[in-house]
Motif scaffolding. Structure first.
Motif, PDB file in Angstrom:
ATOM      1  N   MET A  73     -58.345 116.856 -12.502  1.00  0.00           N
ATOM      2  CA  MET A  73     -59.548 116.928 -11.663  1.00  0.00           C
ATOM      3  C   MET A  73     -59.351 117.882 -10.492  1.00  0.00           C
ATOM      4  O   MET A  73     -58.223 118.159 -10.070  1.00  0.00           O
ATOM      5  CB  MET A  73     -59.908 115.536 -11.125  1.00  0.00           C
ATOM      6  CG  MET A  73     -58.990 115.052 -10.020  1.00  0.00           C
ATOM      7  SD  MET A  73     -59.459 113.410  -9.404  1.00  0.00           S
ATOM      8  CE  MET A  73     -58.304 113.234  -8.021  1.00  0.00           C
TER       9      MET A  73
ATOM     10  N   ILE B 270     -64.919 111.773 -10.812  1.00  0.00           N
ATOM     11  CA  ILE B 270     -63.791 110.863 -11.027  1.00  0.00           C
ATOM     12  C   ILE B 270     -63.711 109.900  -9.838  1.00  0.00           C
ATOM     13  O   ILE B 270     -63.737 110.334  -8.683  1.00  0.00           O
ATOM     14  CB  ILE B 270     -62.470 111.639 -11.161  1.00  0.00           C
ATOM     15  CG1 ILE B 270     -62.581 112.707 -12.268  1.00  0.00           C
ATOM     16  CG2 ILE B 270     -61.308 110.696 -11.435  1.00  0.00           C
ATOM     17  CD1 ILE B 270     -62.893 112.149 -13.631  1.00  0.00           C
TER      18      ILE B 270
ATOM     19  N   LEU C  87     -63.942 116.469 -12.541  1.00  0.00           N
ATOM     20  CA  LEU C  87     -63.364 117.075 -13.734  1.00  0.00           C
ATOM     21  C   LEU C  87     -64.315 118.184 -14.177  1.00  0.00           C
ATOM     22  O   LEU C  87     -65.457 117.925 -14.549  1.00  0.00           O
ATOM     23  CB  LEU C  87     -63.224 116.017 -14.829  1.00  0.00           C
ATOM     24  CG  LEU C  87     -62.342 116.366 -16.033  1.00  0.00           C
ATOM     25  CD1 LEU C  87     -60.910 116.611 -15.606  1.00  0.00           C
ATOM     26  CD2 LEU C  87     -62.412 115.246 -17.062  1.00  0.00           C
TER      27      LEU C  87
END
Length: 229
Positions: free
Chosen positions: A44, A18, A28
């Protein structure tokens, strides 16, 4: 987050980086998701040093930690440039490293036999008759071709294990551990799948630690027998 997980480009990945403002800020992790509502940032795993491994780190470093972690982000030149995962344990660089260490273990076993039983006929007598005759026959064939070598060099990995186990100078797990190591060695040598599932992935670092453990144990036994460390 639902859009990310269903994106055709990322469906094959278990870990998805991410980014925020162009820089990776978290991962994630598909397997750990408890819900698929909200944003990727909501779900995340935030970036910290437990997720990182330098590109310059030895391969053994990841082998050792892979029992507990499924992946590490690779840090190189001031940024995250890739990811290394448990599935990478099947790749050629890992195979080369592990096979080399196992080969070193076998050379140490040969050195221990030479120091403990310098007379060839004595260690030959410790082998089953079929293996003895095979080694002697092969030795005579090579000598007839002016390619005479040390008889011990004609022994197999299991032969060396059998001889050393018969001395009784190493702890009891030696034979069973070395049989497991021999199985790993053969699978690597023949390009077999030696980590076919998640259980095997978690077990692989333990098998590698066995190799390193017996390298050190046999080094010590050679030193006691008067050989080089």
């Amino acid at each position: 987050v639902e859009d990310v997980l269903s994106n055709d480009e990322w469906t094959k990945y278990s870990q998805i980086a991410i980014r925020r403002d162009g820089r990776i800020c978290g991962v994630l992790e598909r397997k750990r998701l408890q819900a698929t509502t909200g944003t990727a940032r909501d779900h995340m795993r935030e970036l910290d040093d437990s997720l990182l491994i330098p590109a310059s780190a030895p391969i053994e470093d990841f082998i050792r930690v892979s029992e507990a972690v499924e992946y590490r982000l690779v840090l190189d030149q001031g940024g995250i440039r890739g990811v290394v995962t448990r599935t990478d344990l099947q790749k050629l660089p890992v195979r080369v490293v592990v096979f080399t260490v196992i080969t070193h273990l076998e050379s140490l076993m040969a050195a221990l036999i030479r120091k403990t039983t310098p007379v060839e006929t004595e260690w030959l007598e410790r082998l089953p008759s079929k293996r003895r005759s095979d080694i002697i026959k092969r030795f005579e064939q090579l000598r007839a071709q002016d390619a005479e070598i040390d008889r011990l060099a004609l022994t197999s990995f299991p032969d060396k294990v059998h001889i050393i186990a018969s001395y009784g100078i190493l702890p009891a797990p030696f034979r069973t551990d070395l049989e497991d190591i021999a199985d790993l060695r053969n699978k690597i040598a023949h390009a077999d799948d030696y980590v076919p599932d998640q259980a095997a992935f978690r077990d692989f670092p333990k098998r590698y630690r066995k190799v390193c453990h017996w390298v050190e144990q046999i080094r010590q036994a050679i030193a006691i027998a008067g050989g080089p460390r």
